[in-house]
Design a protein around this motif. Structure first.
Motif: not given
Length: 441
Positions: A110-127
């Motif tokens: 049940s270990f959860l790993t941060p998906n840093c790349l998807v977070r960055e893509l969402i931030s870019c798209w948010h812009g």
């Protein structure tokens, strides 16, 4: 015209993001492609009086948590490989669910790993979308997710100086964590002296003393080496190449294969090639190619091909007898496609050329070229034959007789790759000018 270009960019962006999210393709090249498209769309937006009008079905649906249906603020990867927003998947797990919400796959952990790349893509798209994106949530007490992973990895590394049972338990977990997540691999290599600490149990005893421990540690090195960010740091550690070299010869089949595979991944960047060449690894790679396990042998061949891209290393392999070993394997029909690729690189070296200047070698390579279904293998064979036979009258005549019977080179001049067509045409001209047609009767 601008609207058409914008639509094409959106379609390209949709395909790229779909590949990343559904096929777990997080390469640097793919990330750069997505950022480039987003940047271009932003530029187009600034030139228009109204917004981009991005269709939510194109991008926002890809960035929504499967559980909440909302844009993810803290995307994390579950053991199943699916990405969720942390608060919602944590709540799903706390309810006692042991399966993935989307795929229904039973979870191994049940270990959860941060998906840093998807977070960055969402931030870019948010812009460029004017859609609010929630802030990443922190753990209780304000500890960041990255820090939690760092503490966990560091704790596991500390066990490498503990009892054998602790070492084995920690090694299995480190192998799993570094395989599960790209971000875990990055965080690992940022820890102080992490690689030396990881490999300390192997450094302090015979490398093959505990095969299961050796396999887990060497596989962890392989996992770390698959990320470009880590390649130089791993190769420059003086312990790594020695242990990889030893592990290609000793240990489980998986250990030997993964040690060779780690050397291959490390050899993909030029700055590491000379480090590997100076470590003594070429001799062991050749030994593995000559008589190692087939899985390790294939990885060794790929590594030799990478290393021989550099002139100085090519000469080193020739000096230790790589041509003879390769030709014997080709005679035995082992790894023919891979080994012919290496020979094509070596055949313009005078020493290698001389070793290849045998009648049986010409017959063998001509047969490979005639029978192969690979256009690249055909190309490599004709390159070798061109280099070996063009200035050698007896060998050119041997080749000419073969060609009169099979017409393989003539066919290649019409249907091969561009390089194959060029070399095949040059050989045909050379043979036709050297031998009168009556000699073929």
């Amino acid at each position: 015209m601008a609207e058409k270009h914008e639509a094409e960019l959106k379609k390209e962006l949709e395909n790229a993001v779909k590949t990343m999210l559904e096929k777990d393709d997080y390469t640097i090249e793919k990330t750069a492609q997505v950022i480039r498209i987003l940047t271009r769309l932003t530029e187009l937006k600034l030139k228009k009086p109204s917004g981009l009008g991005l269709d939510d079905t194109i991008l926002s649906e890809r960035f929504k948590c499967p559980i909440s249906g909302q844009i993810m603020g803290d995307p994390v990867v579950l053991a199943s490989g699916q990405t969720y927003d942390r608060p919602y998947i944590e709540n799903w797990l706390k309810q006692g669910n042991l399966t993935c919400f989307r795929s229904k796959q039973v979870l191994s952990h049940s270990f959860l790993t941060p998906n840093c790349l998807v977070r960055e893509l969402i931030s870019c798209w948010h812009g460029v979308s004017d859609v609010a994106v929630p802030e990443p949530r922190q753990d209780v007490g304000g500890e960041s997710i990255t820090e939690r992973v760092r503490v966990s990895l560091n704790s596991l590394l500390e066990k490498m100086s503990s009892s054998l049972s602790d070492q084995k338990e920690a090694a299995k977990e480190l192998r799993r964590l570094t395989q599960a997540s790209l971000s875990n691999r990055v965080i690992f290599c940022e820890l102080p002296d992490a690689i030396s600490r990881l490999l300390s149990p192997l450094s302090e005893s015979k490398v093959e003393s505990h095969p299961d421990l050796q396999e887990d540690l060497i596989t962890t090195v392989l996992n770390l080496s698959t990320h470009d960010y880590n390649k130089r740091k791993v190769a420059e550690n003086p312990v790594v190449l020695r242990l990889l070299t030893e592990s290609m010869k000793f240990g489980t089949i998986e250990t030997r294969k993964n040690a060779a595979a780690a050397l291959f991944t490390l050899s993909t960047i030029d700055s590491n090639k000379m480090i590997i060449a100076k470590s003594g690894a070429p001799v062991t790679l050749l030994e593995v190619l000559q008589g190692g396990h087939p899985l390790a042998m294939k990885e060794a061949a790929s590594t030799i091909l990478n290393l021989c891209m550099m002139l100085e290393i090519k000469k080193q392999f020739i000096d230790i007898g790589v041509v003879k070993v390769i030709m014997q394997k080709i005679y035995d029909s082992i790894l023919v496609d891979e080994l012919v690729s290496i020979l094509a690189l070596l055949s313009n070296n005078p020493t290698a050329n001389e070793e290849l200047s045998e009648v049986e070698t010409v017959h063998c390579l001509f047969r490979v070229m005639t029978n192969s279904n690979s256009s690249l293998t055909k190309e490599n064979c004709v390159v070798i034959l061109f280099n070996v036979c063009s200035e050698d009258y007896p060998l050119l005549k041997v080749l000419w007789v073969e060609e009169l019977q099979e017409k393989t080179i003539t066919e290649l001049a019409d249907t091969g790759t561009e390089r194959a067509k060029s070399k095949a045409s040059d050989l045909i001209i050379n043979m036709s000018e050297t031998f009168p047609i009556s000699e073929g009767s």
